[in-house]
Design an enzyme around this catalytic site. Structure first.
Site, PDB file in Angstrom:
ATOM      1  N   SER A 239       0.845  -1.192   0.000  1.00 51.10           N
ATOM      2  CA  SER A 239       0.000   0.000   0.000  1.00 51.10           C
ATOM      3  C   SER A 239       0.878   1.240   0.000  1.00 51.10           C
ATOM      4  O   SER A 239       2.097   1.168   0.148  1.00 51.10           O
ATOM      5  CB  SER A 239      -0.896   0.019   1.248  1.00 51.10           C
ATOM      6  OG  SER A 239      -0.103   0.207   2.417  1.00 51.10           O
ATOM      7  N   LYS A 240       0.237   2.388  -0.165  1.00 51.28           N
ATOM      8  CA  LYS A 240       0.979   3.647  -0.173  1.00 51.28           C
ATOM      9  C   LYS A 240       1.721   3.847   1.144  1.00 51.28           C
ATOM     10  O   LYS A 240       2.846   4.353   1.178  1.00 51.28           O
ATOM     11  CB  LYS A 240       0.022   4.819  -0.417  1.00 51.28           C
ATOM     12  CG  LYS A 240       0.722   6.155  -0.632  1.00 51.28           C
ATOM     13  CD  LYS A 240      -0.248   7.235  -1.074  1.00 51.28           C
ATOM     14  CE  LYS A 240       0.483   8.544  -1.340  1.00 51.28           C
ATOM     15  NZ  LYS A 240      -0.426   9.611  -1.783  1.00 51.28           N
ATOM     16  N   ARG A 241       1.111   3.409   2.234  1.00 50.14           N
ATOM     17  CA  ARG A 241       1.749   3.551   3.545  1.00 50.14           C
ATOM     18  C   ARG A 241       3.025   2.709   3.634  1.00 50.14           C
ATOM     19  O   ARG A 241       3.966   3.044   4.349  1.00 50.14           O
ATOM     20  CB  ARG A 241       0.773   3.125   4.640  1.00 50.14           C
ATOM     21  CG  ARG A 241       1.283   3.353   6.057  1.00 50.14           C
ATOM     22  CD  ARG A 241       0.214   3.038   7.078  1.00 50.14           C
ATOM     23  NE  ARG A 241      -0.192   1.645   7.014  1.00 50.14           N
ATOM     24  CZ  ARG A 241      -1.136   1.106   7.796  1.00 50.14           C
ATOM     25  NH1 ARG A 241      -1.776   1.875   8.670  1.00 50.14           N
ATOM     26  NH2 ARG A 241      -1.446  -0.165   7.694  1.00 50.14           N
ATOM     27  N   ASP A 242       3.059   1.601   2.894  1.00 52.62           N
ATOM     28  CA  ASP A 242       4.219   0.711   2.916  1.00 52.62           C
ATOM     29  C   ASP A 242       5.349   1.199   2.025  1.00 52.62           C
ATOM     30  O   ASP A 242       6.471   0.719   2.115  1.00 52.62           O
ATOM     31  CB  ASP A 242       3.822  -0.702   2.448  1.00 52.62           C
ATOM     32  CG  ASP A 242       2.756  -1.330   3.321  1.00 52.62           C
ATOM     33  OD1 ASP A 242       2.907  -1.266   4.552  1.00 52.62           O
ATOM     34  OD2 ASP A 242       1.785  -1.881   2.782  1.00 52.62           O
TER      35      ASP A 242
END
Length: 462
Positions: A239-242
């Site tokens: 994900s974008k957070r990762d």
């Protein structure tokens, strides 16, 4: 000759997963002295973003991956696609389907009630009657109705699809005349001479449909390599957070393009235990047939480690030039060599390095409360005054060793441990207890500024 391509859709930024696919394709073409082509798949005008298309090109320029020939834009090839659609219609390999949305919804409800796979039932496949009024037809290709389609994949091996499980007469042109993804991809890859398709695993399910188009038009099939996806540490989709963010965001975060490429090439491919690869080594060693069959894990700590390695190996002049973009202007500083030699050993990113440079060059405006409590003891004021006096009387102070010698003299004279002078002095210089050696800081900012910062803390203590 090996001819590969990268074909992003300009609906957003260039994702690092896409960049990895582009890198693998680029390396394989370069290893074989072939061609690497860039195509922008912008046929879906409702989702396309002109700025996104520019951002994709910008990311390629920053990362240093060149491409052969001009960039191909699908939106400029609509007449060509129409020519091949007309050819299939004339040859009886495609047909106009007048099925209305109401009919299609009713069919899907019936299939759902019978627990069948939703699929078009071919009702207009051999239609010869009068077309219904008020319905703009779509164009469907005549797909095989039985048998199997075999995909030979360089990573997965041979995969056999049962036609009845995956295919119907799928749409190759919408009611407004625009061609669909699977049709234009097959046409473009064939006409561009793409003979090795390296792409993400998420495209694997599209391959049988594209093979149908290839065979209907008499095009030769390319070799396929479907690269497993990148997962986070929990084995889930990245994900974008990762870290699944815009490639240019990595530039803004202070990563070197060489580090990012080195990081990405190791996500799914390896050469023994080697971790650090120059671009020349990647070209010489990479082979898509040795890509791992399982998903790779995104490890931000590995990226930081690699980036730190590349920062350490940059010349100080290059570093000083690059740091300007991150708000640290040290290019004309006469002691930049001393400071950068010390700081680049500690930095993970250029943002880190710029922050540390500015912390040294800018006098502290406040003191960290926890650091103050830890560093300042009853005798700290006397120690700092003694050291300031020692500096004032010193004639030649240039190198960190010169300043270290003054510290040693005070320590020996006052019969104290180094911590007694080191911690309060560091607090005076940078306002906290972290950073490079205090002798490096003093050698960078010079005698006058060092005395001024000590005086400021002494005034604060008073």
């Amino acid at each position: 000759m090996v001819v590969t391509r990268f074909a992003p859709s300009p609906t957003g930024y260039l994702h690092i997963g896409g960049l990895r696919t582009a890198l693998f394709s680029w390396l394989w073409a370069r290893r074989n002295s072939g061609k690497f082509l860039l195509r922008i798949e912008d046929t879906d005008q409702s989702r396309n973003n002109e700025e996104a298309a520019k951002a994709i090109v910008e990311a390629f320029q920053w990362i240093g991956l060149d491409h052969d020939g001009e960039i191909l834009y699908q939106s400029k090839r609509m007449g060509l696609y129409q020519m091949y659609i007309d050819q299939l219609l004339e040859e009886g390999k495609a047909y106009k389907c007048y099925m209305s949305k109401t009919e299609l919804d009713a069919l899907r409800e019936e299939q759902s009630a019978r627990k069948e796979r939703p699929r078009y039932d071919g009702r207009y496949r051999d239609f010869t009657g009068t077309p219904p009024k008020g319905v703009d037809p779509v164009i469907r290709i005549k797909a095989p109705t039985k048998g199997t389609i075999t995909v030979f994949d360089g990573i997965k091996g041979e995969v056999v699809f049962n036609v009845d499980d995956i295919l119907d007469d799928f749409i190759i042109a919408r009611a407004d005349g625009t061609p669909t993804y699977n049709f234009v991809v097959a046409v473009d890859d064939a006409l561009m001479g793409i003979n090795e398709v390296i792409r993400g695993d998420d495209h694997f399910s599209n391959t049988p449909k594209q093979i149908v188009v290839y065979e209907a038009l008499g095009f030769k099939l390319p070799a396929f390599y479907h690269v497993p996806m990148i997962h986070n540490s929990n084995g889930k989709k990245l994900s974008k957070r990762d870290g699944a963010t815009d490639v240019m965001e990595y530039k803004r975060m202070g990563y070197q393009p060489e580090a990012l490429l080195n990081f990405l090439v190791r996500l799914g491919w390896s050469h023994g235990d080697q971790e650090i690869f120059s671009l020349e080594e990647m070209i010489r060693l990479f082979d898509p047939n040795t890509i791992n069959k399982s998903a790779s894990i995104y490890n931000p700590e590995k990226l930081d480690w690699l980036n730190g390695h590349y920062i350490k190996n940059l010349s100080n002049d290059t570093l000083a030039h690059e740091l300007e973009a991150y708000g640290a202007d040290i290019r004309s500083h006469d002691r930049k060599e001393i400071l950068l030699d010390a700081l680049k050993e500690r930095a993970k990113t250029l943002v880190d390095l710029a922050t540390m440079v500015n912390e040294v060059l800018s006098a502290p405006t406040e003191y960290d409360a926890k650091a103050f409590k830890k560093a300042i003891k009853p005798d700290s004021k006397a120690v700092l005054e003694a050291f300031a006096g020692k500096l004032k009387s010193a004639a030649e102070l240039h190198l960190p060793t010169d300043y270290h010698a003054q510290m040693e003299a005070v320590v020996n004279a006052m019969e104290i441990g180094f911590g007694k002078i080191g911690m309060p002095l560091r607090l005076a210089l940078v306002g906290k207890l972290a950073g490079p050696g205090v002798d490096v800081i003093m050698a960078t900012i010079g005698k006058t500024e060092t005395l001024a910062r000590i005086e400021t803390l002494l005034t604060h203590l008073d």
